[in-house]
Write an enzyme that holds these catalytic residues in place. Structure first.
Site, PDB file in Angstrom:
ATOM      1  N   SER A  32       0.854  -1.183   0.000  1.00 30.86           N
ATOM      2  CA  SER A  32       0.000   0.000   0.000  1.00 30.86           C
ATOM      3  C   SER A  32       0.893   1.237   0.000  1.00 30.86           C
ATOM      4  O   SER A  32       2.088   1.156   0.334  1.00 30.86           O
ATOM      5  CB  SER A  32      -0.877   0.000   1.263  1.00 30.86           C
ATOM      6  OG  SER A  32      -1.515   1.243   1.466  1.00 30.86           O
ATOM      7  N   TYR A  88      -1.959   0.201  10.942  1.00 29.93           N
ATOM      8  CA  TYR A  88      -1.920  -0.268   9.556  1.00 29.93           C
ATOM      9  C   TYR A  88      -0.611   0.112   8.871  1.00 29.93           C
ATOM     10  O   TYR A  88       0.002  -0.717   8.194  1.00 29.93           O
ATOM     11  CB  TYR A  88      -3.111   0.310   8.789  1.00 29.93           C
ATOM     12  CG  TYR A  88      -3.194  -0.159   7.357  1.00 29.93           C
ATOM     13  CD1 TYR A  88      -3.355  -1.501   7.048  1.00 29.93           C
ATOM     14  CD2 TYR A  88      -3.123   0.753   6.302  1.00 29.93           C
ATOM     15  CE1 TYR A  88      -3.432  -1.935   5.739  1.00 29.93           C
ATOM     16  CE2 TYR A  88      -3.208   0.337   4.985  1.00 29.93           C
ATOM     17  CZ  TYR A  88      -3.357  -1.011   4.705  1.00 29.93           C
ATOM     18  OH  TYR A  88      -3.433  -1.443   3.397  1.00 29.93           O
TER      19      TYR A  88
END
Length: 248
Positions: A135, A148
């Site tokens: 990501s 995250y």
């Protein structure tokens, strides 16, 4: 695992929906026999029937599940580490350790377990390829996202370390780092709150799962001597993890 053809095998984790399912379709289109691994086997079985592939149960947070999954795959040329996700957006001062534990187990240890288990088959294929979907959160940090972003940074570190450890072996490694992609990602992050999930993509045109799958397919289909190390893709409306243009 059974296959009626001599098609090369591509393994896709987290393939019950979203980027994983779209990637499975793309690799099947390229001629791979796709092995779909996910917890929601009712969805992967339907997709496997559509693609003439194989659906196997897989929970990347469970060591025994990973072992059983890998034992059913004697050969593999491509592994797409797509299983992962986020939970919550609490600041560090209010961090929920259970959410952190899930994110690290899924994104980091899950990637480690599957990669380690299938590495002999990938090397043995003579032309292996490991694709890890990280990501932009593996490249940046942002407020309220430390659980995250730290997990994605760690997942990326595992993948990037392998690039050196496997130097000289017949295995390529590609990291795919997407920005905003409209899938079930935000719905999971916000514990099923659809309104809150929709707000993540409001006012802009996000990437689709197919957009990301198309890039993965491009990387996999390059000649064997070509290694696309890291590919960052974001919507035109997004400049960074925290900066996007939204129509009012």
């Amino acid at each position: 695992m059974t296959s009626s053809t001599d098609r090369p095998v591509a393994v896709v984790t987290g393939s019950s929906s979203g980027i994983g399912a779209a990637t499975a379709r793309e690799l099947a289109r390229q001629g791979f026999h796709v092995v779909l691994g996910a917890r929601r086997t009712e969805l992967t079985k339907e997709l496997a029937t559509e693609l003439d592939g194989t659906a196997l149960p897989l929970d990347v947070t469970d060591i025994d599940s990973v072992a059983a999954f890998a034992s059913a795959i004697p050969t593999a040329r491509v592994l797409v580490n797509n299983a992962g996700g986020a939970k919550g957006m609490a600041p560090v001062a209010e961090a929920d350790e259970e959410q952190w534990r899930w994110m690290w187990e899924t994104n980091v240890l899950g990637t480690l377990r599957i990669t380690k288990a299938l590495l002999p088959a990938l090397i043995g294929s003579g032309d292996g390829h490991i694709v890890t979907v990280t990501s932009v959160a593996a490249l940046e940090t942002y407020d309220n996202g430390s659980g995250y972003t730290s997990a994605k940074h760690a997942q990326a570190a595992v993948h990037r370390t392998l690039r050196g450890e496997l130097l000289g072996q017949p295995v390529r490694l590609t990291e795919i780092a997407p920005g905003l992609v409209e899938t079930e990602f935000s719905l999971v992050r916000f514990d099923g709150d659809q309104d809150r999930a929709d707000q993540v993509y409001a006012g802009l045109t996000p990437l689709t799962a197919e957009d990301v799958a198309d890039v993965i397919g491009f990387a996999v289909s390059r000649p064997s001597h070509v290694n696309l190390d890291t590919i960052v893709l974001k919507p035109r409306d997004q400049a960074s993890a925290t900066r996007a243009f939204r129509k009012s």
